[in-house]
Design a protein around this motif. Sequence first.
Motif, PDB file in Angstrom:
ATOM      1  N   SER A  20      -0.012  18.031  -1.352  1.00  0.00           N
ATOM      2  CA  SER A  20       0.338  19.252  -0.612  1.00  0.00           C
ATOM      3  C   SER A  20       0.380  19.013   0.893  1.00  0.00           C
ATOM      4  CB  SER A  20      -0.669  20.361  -0.907  1.00  0.00           C
ATOM      5  OG  SER A  20      -0.656  20.677  -2.277  1.00  0.00           O
ATOM      6  N   SER A  21      -0.511  18.147   1.374  1.00  0.00           N
ATOM      7  CA  SER A  21      -0.551  17.870   2.815  1.00  0.00           C
ATOM      8  C   SER A  21       0.443  16.784   3.234  1.00  0.00           C
ATOM      9  CB  SER A  21      -1.962  17.458   3.228  1.00  0.00           C
ATOM     10  OG  SER A  21      -2.307  16.204   2.647  1.00  0.00           O
ATOM     11  N   GLY A  22       1.160  16.220   2.250  1.00  0.00           N
ATOM     12  CA  GLY A  22       2.162  15.205   2.566  1.00  0.00           C
ATOM     13  C   GLY A  22       1.611  13.798   2.690  1.00  0.00           C
ATOM     14  N   GLU A  23       0.333  13.609   2.380  1.00  0.00           N
ATOM     15  CA  GLU A  23      -0.275  12.278   2.476  1.00  0.00           C
ATOM     16  C   GLU A  23      -0.014  11.423   1.245  1.00  0.00           C
ATOM     17  OE1 GLU A  23      -4.380  12.262   4.265  1.00  0.00           O
ATOM     18  OE2 GLU A  23      -4.101  14.431   4.030  1.00  0.00           O
ATOM     19  N   LEU A  24       0.422  12.046   0.164  1.00  0.00           N
ATOM     20  CA  LEU A  24       0.706  11.332  -1.077  1.00  0.00           C
ATOM     21  C   LEU A  24       2.078  11.770  -1.556  1.00  0.00           C
ATOM     22  CD1 LEU A  24      -0.540   9.463  -3.338  1.00  0.00           C
ATOM     23  CD2 LEU A  24      -1.200  11.573  -4.486  1.00  0.00           C
ATOM     24  N   THR A  25       3.035  10.831  -1.561  1.00  0.00           N
ATOM     25  CA  THR A  25       4.409  11.191  -1.933  1.00  0.00           C
ATOM     26  C   THR A  25       4.902  10.467  -3.181  1.00  0.00           C
ATOM     27  OG1 THR A  25       5.404   9.465  -0.569  1.00  0.00           O
ATOM     28  CG2 THR A  25       4.979  11.602   0.498  1.00  0.00           C
ATOM     29  N   GLY A  26       4.297   9.341  -3.506  1.00  0.00           N
ATOM     30  CA  GLY A  26       4.760   8.559  -4.648  1.00  0.00           C
ATOM     31  C   GLY A  26       5.943   7.671  -4.325  1.00  0.00           C
ATOM     32  N   LYS A  27       6.347   7.610  -3.063  1.00  0.00           N
ATOM     33  CA  LYS A  27       7.464   6.735  -2.696  1.00  0.00           C
ATOM     34  C   LYS A  27       7.084   5.287  -2.956  1.00  0.00           C
ATOM     35  CE  LYS A  27       9.641   9.757   0.609  1.00  0.00           C
ATOM     36  NZ  LYS A  27      10.028  10.017   1.990  1.00  0.00           N
ATOM     37  N   ALA A  28       8.079   4.490  -3.289  1.00  0.00           N
ATOM     38  CA  ALA A  28       7.844   3.104  -3.701  1.00  0.00           C
ATOM     39  C   ALA A  28       7.003   2.340  -2.682  1.00  0.00           C
ATOM     40  CB  ALA A  28       9.169   2.392  -3.926  1.00  0.00           C
ATOM     41  N   PHE A  29       5.911   1.754  -3.173  1.00  0.00           N
ATOM     42  CA  PHE A  29       5.011   0.863  -2.434  1.00  0.00           C
ATOM     43  C   PHE A  29       4.137   1.565  -1.391  1.00  0.00           C
ATOM     44  CE2 PHE A  29       8.982  -1.499  -3.424  1.00  0.00           C
ATOM     45  CZ  PHE A  29       8.506  -2.108  -4.574  1.00  0.00           C
ATOM     46  N   GLU A  30       4.160   2.890  -1.358  1.00  0.00           N
ATOM     47  CA  GLU A  30       3.240   3.630  -0.491  1.00  0.00           C
ATOM     48  C   GLU A  30       1.825   3.477  -1.064  1.00  0.00           C
ATOM     49  OE1 GLU A  30       3.282   8.192   0.786  1.00  0.00           O
ATOM     50  OE2 GLU A  30       2.662   7.874  -1.294  1.00  0.00           O
ATOM     51  N   CYS A  31       0.875   3.121  -0.228  1.00  0.00           N
ATOM     52  CA  CYS A  31      -0.508   2.928  -0.675  1.00  0.00           C
ATOM     53  C   CYS A  31      -1.412   3.991  -0.054  1.00  0.00           C
ATOM     54  CB  CYS A  31      -1.014   1.543  -0.283  1.00  0.00           C
ATOM     55  SG  CYS A  31      -0.209   0.208  -1.183  1.00  0.00           S
ATOM     56  N   THR A  32      -2.173   4.667  -0.909  1.00  0.00           N
ATOM     57  CA  THR A  32      -3.121   5.677  -0.466  1.00  0.00           C
ATOM     58  C   THR A  32      -4.497   5.294  -0.990  1.00  0.00           C
ATOM     59  OG1 THR A  32      -1.374   7.348  -0.610  1.00  0.00           O
ATOM     60  CG2 THR A  32      -3.649   8.137  -0.443  1.00  0.00           C
ATOM     61  N   LEU A  33      -5.436   5.059  -0.088  1.00  0.00           N
ATOM     62  CA  LEU A  33      -6.786   4.640  -0.467  1.00  0.00           C
ATOM     63  C   LEU A  33      -7.746   5.809  -0.317  1.00  0.00           C
ATOM     64  CD1 LEU A  33      -8.454   2.118  -1.325  1.00  0.00           C
ATOM     65  CD2 LEU A  33      -8.989   1.817   1.097  1.00  0.00           C
ATOM     66  N   ILE A  34      -8.487   6.096  -1.389  1.00  0.00           N
ATOM     67  CA  ILE A  34      -9.438   7.201  -1.398  1.00  0.00           C
ATOM     68  C   ILE A  34     -10.831   6.636  -1.617  1.00  0.00           C
ATOM     69  CG2 ILE A  34     -10.139   9.294  -2.612  1.00  0.00           C
ATOM     70  CD1 ILE A  34      -6.900   9.090  -3.383  1.00  0.00           C
ATOM     71  N   HIS A  35     -11.737   6.912  -0.707  1.00  0.00           N
ATOM     72  CA  HIS A  35     -13.128   6.476  -0.823  1.00  0.00           C
ATOM     73  C   HIS A  35     -13.919   7.485  -1.643  1.00  0.00           C
ATOM     74  CE1 HIS A  35     -13.022   3.188   2.224  1.00  0.00           C
ATOM     75  NE2 HIS A  35     -11.951   3.860   2.588  1.00  0.00           N
ATOM     76  N   ARG A  36     -14.794   6.992  -2.478  1.00  0.00           N
ATOM     77  CA  ARG A  36     -15.647   7.808  -3.350  1.00  0.00           C
ATOM     78  C   ARG A  36     -14.862   8.905  -4.061  1.00  0.00           C
ATOM     79  NH1 ARG A  36     -18.418   7.648   1.441  1.00  0.00           N
ATOM     80  NH2 ARG A  36     -20.043   6.096   1.554  1.00  0.00           N
ATOM     81  N   PRO A  37     -13.889   8.521  -4.886  1.00  0.00           N
ATOM     82  CA  PRO A  37     -13.089   9.537  -5.580  1.00  0.00           C
ATOM     83  C   PRO A  37     -13.944  10.354  -6.549  1.00  0.00           C
ATOM     84  CG  PRO A  37     -12.634   7.342  -6.436  1.00  0.00           C
ATOM     85  CD  PRO A  37     -13.521   7.163  -5.255  1.00  0.00           C
ATOM     86  N   PRO A  38     -13.699  11.666  -6.624  1.00  0.00           N
ATOM     87  CA  PRO A  38     -14.513  12.508  -7.503  1.00  0.00           C
ATOM     88  C   PRO A  38     -14.348  12.151  -8.977  1.00  0.00           C
ATOM     89  CG  PRO A  38     -12.660  13.746  -6.590  1.00  0.00           C
ATOM     90  CD  PRO A  38     -12.679  12.427  -5.914  1.00  0.00           C
ATOM     91  N   ARG A  39     -15.458  12.186  -9.711  1.00  0.00           N
ATOM     92  CA  ARG A  39     -15.516  11.921 -11.157  1.00  0.00           C
ATOM     93  C   ARG A  39     -15.196  10.481 -11.542  1.00  0.00           C
ATOM     94  NH1 ARG A  39     -18.590  15.780 -13.250  1.00  0.00           N
ATOM     95  NH2 ARG A  39     -17.815  17.842 -12.750  1.00  0.00           N
ATOM     96  N   LEU A  40     -15.147   9.587 -10.558  1.00  0.00           N
ATOM     97  CA  LEU A  40     -14.973   8.154 -10.830  1.00  0.00           C
ATOM     98  C   LEU A  40     -16.177   7.415 -10.276  1.00  0.00           C
ATOM     99  CD1 LEU A  40     -11.207   7.512  -9.935  1.00  0.00           C
ATOM    100  CD2 LEU A  40     -12.208   7.628 -12.213  1.00  0.00           C
ATOM    101  N   THR A  41     -16.628   6.380 -10.993  1.00  0.00           N
ATOM    102  CA  THR A  41     -17.724   5.568 -10.469  1.00  0.00           C
ATOM    103  C   THR A  41     -17.199   4.417  -9.612  1.00  0.00           C
ATOM    104  OG1 THR A  41     -17.761   4.306 -12.527  1.00  0.00           O
ATOM    105  CG2 THR A  41     -19.310   6.130 -12.350  1.00  0.00           C
ATOM    106  N   ALA A  42     -15.892   4.212  -9.604  1.00  0.00           N
ATOM    107  CA  ALA A  42     -15.294   3.207  -8.721  1.00  0.00           C
ATOM    108  C   ALA A  42     -15.551   3.612  -7.269  1.00  0.00           C
ATOM    109  CB  ALA A  42     -13.802   3.080  -8.979  1.00  0.00           C
ATOM    110  N   GLN A  43     -15.813   2.627  -6.412  1.00  0.00           N
ATOM    111  CA  GLN A  43     -16.075   2.934  -5.008  1.00  0.00           C
ATOM    112  C   GLN A  43     -14.842   3.488  -4.312  1.00  0.00           C
ATOM    113  OE1 GLN A  43     -17.657  -0.604  -3.156  1.00  0.00           O
ATOM    114  NE2 GLN A  43     -19.159  -0.904  -4.774  1.00  0.00           N
ATOM    115  N   LYS A  44     -13.662   2.953  -4.679  1.00  0.00           N
ATOM    116  CA  LYS A  44     -12.411   3.392  -4.054  1.00  0.00           C
ATOM    117  C   LYS A  44     -11.328   3.512  -5.113  1.00  0.00           C
ATOM    118  CE  LYS A  44     -13.644   0.655  -0.103  1.00  0.00           C
ATOM    119  NZ  LYS A  44     -13.689  -0.756   0.149  1.00  0.00           N
TER     120      LYS A  44
END
Length: 197
Positions: free
Chosen positions: A49-73
Motif C-alpha cells: 500500500s505504501s509503494g515499498e513492495l511492488t513485485g517488479k522483477a529483481f526488486e529486493c525488500t528486506l524485513i527484519h523480525r517478520p511477524p509469525r516467523l522465527t527467521a531473523q529476516k
Amino acid sequence: MQLNFITDPLEAMTCSVLAAYSFEGNPDSSGTVEDLPSATRSLLGELRSSGELTGKAFECTLIHRPPRLTAQKLLVVGAGKPEKFDDAQERRLAGTAVRFVRARSGHELVWVLDPSRPGAVRAAAEGAIVADYDADRYRTERNGERRIHQFLLATGGPAPDGEAHQSLERGRIIAEAQNFVRDLVNEPSNTMTPEIL
C-alpha cells in the motif's frame, strides 16, 4: 557452498534469512510469499500500500523480525509478471537473493520452493552457485569473507523425493561446471596457454 533441503514449517524455520518471491500486481499474496503466515502477509500488504513492495522483477525488500516467523529476516524478491515466469527466471531470482545477502555479509540463505514446479529445485541451485562466484583469485583483497556457506531449499513440510534430490545434484553439477569455465576464462593467457587448456 552447502546445498540441502529443509522440511521445517516456514513459520518455525530458524535461520538468518528466509527468501521468497512474489509477482507484480499481488506482491503480498502471490508466488512463494503466498505460503507465508497471514500475519506476515498482512505486513507485506502494508508495504504494498505504501509503494515499498511492488513485485517488479529483481526488486529486493528486506524485513527484519517478520511477524509469525522465527527467521531473523525475510527477503522478498520481485519476480515480475507471472506470465513470464519460468525456470530461467527462478534461477535469476535465486541468484539475486544470494548476491543481496552476500553484499550484507550474510552466510546462510533459505529459499522457499514452490512444490508445484518440477524445475524449481534445479533452477534455484544453479542460480545460487553461479551467483556466489567471485573472480578474485589474483586480487590483493579477496572476497572470501563474503560467501554464502549454506543454501537451503525450504519445502514447507513435505520431504523431498528421489527426483528432487537428483534435480538438486544436477543443478549443482551444471553450476559448478559453469564456474569452472569462468575460472579458465579468467586465467591470464601466460598461465593458461592453449596447450594447457
